[in-house]
Scaffold this active site. Structure first.
Site, short mmCIF file in Angstrom:
data_model
loop_
_atom_site.label_atom_id
_atom_site.label_comp_id
_atom_site.label_asym_id
_atom_site.label_seq_id
_atom_site.Cartn_x
_atom_site.Cartn_y
_atom_site.Cartn_z
N ASP A 220 -13.15 -16.81 8.56
CA ASP A 220 -11.80 -16.41 8.18
C ASP A 220 -11.05 -16.14 9.48
O ASP A 220 -11.16 -15.06 10.07
CB ASP A 220 -11.87 -15.17 7.29
CG ASP A 220 -10.49 -14.62 6.95
OD1 ASP A 220 -9.49 -15.09 7.52
OD2 ASP A 220 -10.42 -13.69 6.11
N TYR B 110 0.80 -1.22 0.00
CA TYR B 110 0.00 0.00 0.00
C TYR B 110 0.85 1.28 0.00
O TYR B 110 0.64 2.16 0.82
CB TYR B 110 -0.94 0.03 1.22
CG TYR B 110 -1.75 -1.24 1.39
CD1 TYR B 110 -2.84 -1.47 0.56
CD2 TYR B 110 -1.41 -2.18 2.34
CE1 TYR B 110 -3.57 -2.64 0.69
CE2 TYR B 110 -2.13 -3.36 2.47
CZ TYR B 110 -3.21 -3.58 1.64
OH TYR B 110 -3.92 -4.73 1.77
N TYR C 208 -12.34 -7.53 6.51
CA TYR C 208 -11.17 -7.57 5.61
C TYR C 208 -10.83 -9.04 5.37
O TYR C 208 -10.69 -9.80 6.33
CB TYR C 208 -9.96 -6.85 6.22
CG TYR C 208 -8.74 -7.04 5.35
CD1 TYR C 208 -8.54 -6.25 4.22
CD2 TYR C 208 -7.81 -8.04 5.63
CE1 TYR C 208 -7.45 -6.46 3.39
CE2 TYR C 208 -6.71 -8.25 4.79
CZ TYR C 208 -6.54 -7.46 3.68
OH TYR C 208 -5.47 -7.67 2.85
N LYS D 282 -1.45 -16.40 8.47
CA LYS D 282 -0.63 -15.54 9.33
C LYS D 282 0.23 -16.30 10.35
O LYS D 282 1.32 -16.71 10.02
CB LYS D 282 -1.51 -14.48 9.99
CG LYS D 282 -1.97 -13.42 8.96
CD LYS D 282 -2.36 -12.10 9.59
CE LYS D 282 -2.41 -10.98 8.57
NZ LYS D 282 -3.69 -10.83 7.88
C1 LIG Z 1 -4.19 -10.91 6.51
C2 LIG Z 1 -5.55 -11.42 6.29
C3 LIG Z 1 -5.92 -12.01 5.07
C4 LIG Z 1 -4.98 -12.08 3.88
O1 LIG Z 1 -3.87 -12.88 4.12
P1 LIG Z 1 -2.56 -12.71 3.19
O2 LIG Z 1 -1.65 -13.79 3.67
O3 LIG Z 1 -2.05 -11.34 3.44
O4 LIG Z 1 -3.00 -12.91 1.79
C5 LIG Z 1 -7.20 -12.50 4.95
N1 LIG Z 1 -8.07 -12.43 5.96
C6 LIG Z 1 -7.75 -11.89 7.15
C7 LIG Z 1 -8.76 -11.87 8.25
C8 LIG Z 1 -6.49 -11.34 7.35
O5 LIG Z 1 -6.18 -10.77 8.52
#
Ligand SMILES: *Cc1c(COP(=O)(O)O)cnc(C)c1O
Length: 460
Positions: free
Chosen positions: A281, A21, A149, A310
């Site tokens: 997620d 970004y 997100y 992550k």
């Molecule tokens: C960071 C994140 C993503 C994306 O993961 P990347 O490894 O950066 O592609 C998707 N969903 C959530 C909730 C996140 O925090």
């Protein structure tokens, strides 16, 4: 002062490299890291600073952990990578077993993806293929809540917050999804439902789950009102929606926004009533960040599909995973292709699997619950004084996440400089100065992070 070499590296960086970004013509300052050890980064020209970000929430055990270093080294002695098409290996199989054992009941099948965003794309694809497999191909949309997100690729972007996300730029390109209201903010002392709600049986028509009265009288009416609006929008669109997708309990990059666990119970009930899949997620929340191993556990709700990423590898390598139930796996296998249509080149990378496996062993072998509670208390005490600072709109802590929200966008350059002067690396965004520290931070290190957050806020 930066070293001469440091100046050269940074000049070349500025000339040629994109950072997340940022603008190529007007980039914000970038620091050169020359090493990382424990909870500390070594920055050229600055020295050692505590990492309050865990490298975007991933490095939960700190850097150069001897056990994780050794896991990579040992795997390197076997093989760094082999294709996953037609081949398998012990690190992937072992990791899948661990994830299945740790995750909410019913999740039995694992897809190894190479990043969080890709795992969300795969989860979406699973849902669409599942609905085709069970004879409902017209269900192609997703239902989510505002403020979320889910990553930066196009499928992910389509379910990110329509205002704060990138929708305005890509309106004509993004799939038009269904957005429900954002759940209410969980207020301090909020009581989670804590595993008292069994998972409703998978299948059609499930009775509305009664919301257990909460001791928190401020939050309860807000949850009831939200639940009503969520049920309504789901009922309106059920015939065209394949799945509900949300970040459970805490919206991360959408605003570090915690919401009551009861809302997850409502989502489960709505999904079951209308034959939607429930996708959690857990890329940000997974692996104990909010105080339970997965945020889903705080509500006693099991999703049909779950994404993790992550912190999965302890911050060593990029790897994510999608877990799903047997019902989903069998359903999608009955779609016309008969197979899940996805297969990244580096799927199941052995180095990443080996270090993820070792990281999970470290986590589960520790008193992670007590430790996250310790971090939560310390952050909560340490950040309390920020409440009275000018320009502060809210201060909140959930698990190992401490957030100070301002009443205006953060001046990132001023905030970063002030935090570095206080010996801490922070990366604020929007109106938030926050920390997601490594779990191995001592109480003193947590105090220093809190002091640096205060300094960053005062510098505004
Ligand atoms: C960071 C994140 C993503 C994306 O993961 P990347 O490894 O950066 O592609 C998707 N969903 C959530 C909730 C996140 O925090």
């Amino acid at each position: 002062m930066n070293t001469v070499l440091g100046h050269q590296v940074l000049a070349s960086d500025r000339e040629h490299l994109w950072h997340p970004y940022t603008s190529m013509t007007e980039p914000t300052p970038t620091r050169l890291v020359t090493g990382a050890n424990g909870v500390r980064l070594t920055l050229d020209g600055v020295g050692e600073v505590i990492d309050g970000m865990s490298s975007w929430w991933a490095a939960i055990h700190g850097y150069r952990h001897p056990v994780l270093d050794e896991a990579v080294r040992r795997q390197l002695g076997e093989m760094a990578h082999v294709m996953f098409g037609g081949l398998t290996h012990e690190p992937a199989v072992r990791l899948a077993r661990q994830l299945i054992d740790l995750s909410p009941d019913g999740l039995e099948h694992v897809f190894l993806a190479d990043s969080g965003s890709v795992s969300v794309e795969v989860a979406i694809k699973m849902a669409l293929q599942y609905q085709r497999g069970v004879g409902r191909p017209e269900r192609t949309r997703l239902l989510t809540v505002r403020g979320g997100y889910h990553g930066d690729t196009f499928g992910c972007m389509s379910v990110c917050d329509p205002v704060g996300g990138m929708h305005s730029m890509f309106t004509d390109v993004l799939a038009p999804q269904v957005f429900a209201e954002r759940p209410p903010l969980a207020s301090p002392g909020f009581e989670t439902v804590a595993a008292q709600h069994p998972q409703p049986a998978a299948g059609p028509a499930v009775e509305e789950v009664a919301l257990r009265p909460s001791r928190n009288h401020r939050t309860q009416p807000a949850v009831a009102a939200w639940a009503e609006s969520f049920r309504k929008i789901a009922a309106e669109h059920a015939g065209e929606v394949a799945a509900i997708i949300v970040e459970p309990l805490l919206q991360g990059a959408g605003g570090m926004y915690p919401y009551p666990a009861e809302c997850l119970v409502v989502m489960r009930e709505v999904a079951d009533r209308h034959g939607l899949l429930l996708i959690f997620d857990e890329i940000a929340t997974g692996f104990a960040r909010t105080g339970s191993m997965f945020a889903a556990d705080a509500a006693g709700v099991a999703p049909d599909v779950m994404c993790v990423g992550k912190a999965l590898t302890g911050g060593y390598m990029t790897l994510a995973a999608v877990l799903c139930t047997t019902r989903v796996a069998h359903g999608l296998s009955a779609s016309e292709s008969g197979v899940l249509m996805h297969g990244p080149t580096y799927m199941g990378n052995p180095l990443a699997c080996a270090v993820a496996s070792a990281s999970l062993d470290l986590l589960t072998g520790s008193d992670w619950k007590g430790n996250i509670a310790r971090i939560e208390r310390r952050l909560s005490d340490g950040l309390a004084a920020c409440r009275d600072l000018p320009g502060v709109a809210d201060v909140r802590t959930i698990g190992a996440v401490g957030v100070v929200q301002l009443d205006r966008p953060v001046d990132m350059v001023k905030a970063t400089d002030a935090a570095l002067a206080a010996g801490v690396w922070l990366r604020p965004f929007r109106d938030l100065v926050y920390t997601m520290p490594p779990y191995v931070c001592s109480d003193e290190e947590l105090d220093r992070i809190c002091a640096a957050i205060r300094a960053a806020v005062v510098a505004q």
